[in-house]
Design an enzyme around this catalytic site. Structure first.
Site, mmCIF file in Angstrom:
data_model
loop_
_atom_site.group_PDB
_atom_site.id
_atom_site.type_symbol
_atom_site.label_atom_id
_atom_site.label_comp_id
_atom_site.label_asym_id
_atom_site.label_seq_id
_atom_site.Cartn_x
_atom_site.Cartn_y
_atom_site.Cartn_z
ATOM 1 N N SER A 244 0.828 -1.196 0.000
ATOM 2 C CA SER A 244 0.000 0.000 0.000
ATOM 3 C C SER A 244 0.868 1.253 0.000
ATOM 4 C CB SER A 244 -0.887 0.017 1.242
ATOM 5 O OG SER A 244 -0.048 0.203 2.369
ATOM 6 N N LYS A 245 0.219 2.322 -0.364
ATOM 7 C CA LYS A 245 0.870 3.607 -0.495
ATOM 8 C C LYS A 245 1.472 4.065 0.841
ATOM 9 C CE LYS A 245 -0.432 7.538 -3.314
ATOM 10 N NZ LYS A 245 -1.544 8.253 -3.881
ATOM 11 N N ARG A 246 0.817 3.648 1.927
ATOM 12 C CA ARG A 246 1.247 4.146 3.240
ATOM 13 C C ARG A 246 2.699 3.790 3.545
ATOM 14 N NH1 ARG A 246 -2.523 1.806 7.071
ATOM 15 N NH2 ARG A 246 -3.909 1.727 5.288
#
Ligand code: GLU
Length: 476
Positions: A244-246
């Site tokens: 994920s982008k996080r």
């Protein structure tokens, strides 16, 4: 039979690294089998549509050299076709109108969840009479069209990666085919298109595996032959959560912007779920095409490892710079990239030459070479090597000034600088720590940097002497 594949992104933003892998595996499989590769833009979900995302997708895919034989084909331009097929299923009682409101469906879901049942449509509209349906349609009550699943039927298929998959239709939902806005759902459009475009192999992310039984049922309802399916394993963060982008970049474009070379990224992404079972780690596109095989795709999730990507990218950069005559195009790409990030383009080529062995990604050059353009402020104690003292250091710098002053501009190259300085050390019986160390610090202001002769060369004579004089001043 000609192999036909497709990459079918939804234009919801950037190209995810997982999307790049899907496109790549489709491409490799197709090229290996001398087939045709189609790009289809799945833009029927109007709520998720991002303006111009399609154009960016096309550009990005081309940047990576994944050239398609046909497309982009837009689903939004094929609405009539989907409607025609949905109507056909309604006519044959394989699909039905559903007028249930969102509120009712939400309530239904909530109560099913409360009772620990699998949420699915309860078929309230399945038994509406023809008159009731006609009346509601006339009154323009909003509706969707749902497929009518057969009861208690086992659907079996053989996924080329996951093996045999079996599911009972009782565990599936009467999937919506046409939404209330008149657009088809992904499920209808994907089946109609894959059939219409003669797709022989559907290679896509694992997230679509649970929908595949519904798709297979649709093929059967239409009496169409079912293509082969290969679902690709999930991409994971280091902690094994879904990538994920996080936890870092996931957009292929962002890696390019950061100075990862397209071919290095391709090489890296190829290994996310595919294992050629050899020691070889650096693969060109044509080598990938040659060695790629679906049976060598793993089922287990693939962890995205930035260190491995860095290593591969660094290997490509070094190889291109060392063999720039062979890799002219790639060399130019790197040079253009750094010209856009350096404050001054005059020294771009020399800077690249000297820093390339230290780079993971090209953008790092910006920070690494900062001191070339502006001497950072540094503590004068840094000039003194740990085995030296202030007097020996001052002496070393003064000797350096005298010697360097005698070198003419035209002889200001690394080889000559090296030999002149080394000879002087021997002649005057000076320790390298009293000369090379302080010169390096005087020129860079840093504890770690390229060698003194490399920096002398980069800065040229005037600037070098100026910086060494500044150091001598500091020590006074
Ligand atoms: N439009 C879907 C996506 O973007 C493609 C799924 C498929 O390949 O069937 O993930």
């Amino acid at each position: 039979m000609t192999i036909k594949t497709r990459f079918a992104p939804s234009p919801t933003g950037y190209l995810h690294i997982g999307g790049l892998r899907t496109a790549l595996y489709n491409y490799l499989f197709t090229k290996k089998n001398k087939g045709k590769f189609i790009l289809r833009i799945e833009d029927t979900d109007r709520t998720r549509y991002v303006k111009d995302a399609d154009k960016q997708l096309v550009n990005t895919i081309k940047t990576f050299g994944l050239n398609f034989d046909k497309g982009p084909i837009y689903q939004s331009k094929r609405l009539k076709i989907y409607k025609k097929y949905a109507d056909l299923l309604v006519k044959e009682k394989k699909a039905y109108y559903c007028f249930c409101t969102k509120e009712r469906l939400d309530d239904l879901r909530e109560s099913q969840e409360k009772n620990k049942q699998v949420p699915k449509y309860d078929r309230r509209c399945l038994n509406l009479s023809d008159e009731e349906i006609a009346k509601k349609l006339k009154e323009k009550v909003p509706y969707v069209i749902r497929m009518k699943l057969p009861d208690n039927e086992i659907i079996t298929f053989n996924d080329l990666v996951y093996g045999e998959v079996k599911i009972n239709t009782n565990d599936l939902d009467d999937q919506v085919l046409i939404k209330s806005d008149g657009f088809p759902t992904y499920h209808l459009a994907v089946v109609v298109d894959d059939h219409d475009m003669d797709i022989t192999h559907v290679i896509r992310g694992e997230e679509w595996l649970p929908s595949t039984p519904n798709h297979i049922l649709l093929y059967k309802m239409f009496n169409w032959s079912v293509p082969n399916f290969a679902h690709l394993p999930l991409l994971l963060n280091q902690d094994r959560s879904k990538l994920s982008k996080r936890q870092g970049d996931v957009a292929a474009e962002d890696f390019i912007k950061k100075g990862y070379l397209p071919q290095a990224l391709i090489n890296y992404v190829a290994f996310l779920g595919w294992n050629p079972k050899t020691e070889k780690e650096i693969y060109s596109m044509s080598e990938l095409i040659n060695d790629f095989e679906i049976p060598k795709i793993n089922k287990a999730g693939a962890v995205f490892d930035i260190n491995k990507l860095n290593w591969i990218n660094a290997t490509y950069i070094r190889n291109i710079v060392e063999n720039k005559k062979i890799h002219q195009k790639d060399y130019k790409y790197i040079l253009n990239f750094i010209k856009n990030i350096l404050p001054n383009t005059n020294r771009a080529e020399d800077i690249l030459q000297i820093f390339s062995p230290r780079l993971n990604s090209i953008i790092e050059l910006k920070e690494l070479s900062k001191f070339i353009f502006e001497l950072p402020n540094y503590d004068k104690n840094l000039l003194i090597f740990k085995k030296s003292n202030i007097d020996l250091t001052k002496n070393g710098l003064n000797v350096a000034i005298q010697i360097l002053n005698q070198i003419e501009d035209k002889n200001w190259d690394q080889e000559n600088l090296n030999s002149v300085l080394n000879n002087a050390l021997k002649e005057k019986n000076l320790a390298p720590g009293d000369v090379f160390w302080p010169i390096r610090v005087a020129l860079s202001g840093l504890e770690k940097s390229p060698s003194p002769t490399e920096i002398l060369y980069l800065l040229r004579k005037t600037e070098s002497l100026k910086r060494i004089n500044t150091a001598i001043e500091k020590l006074k």
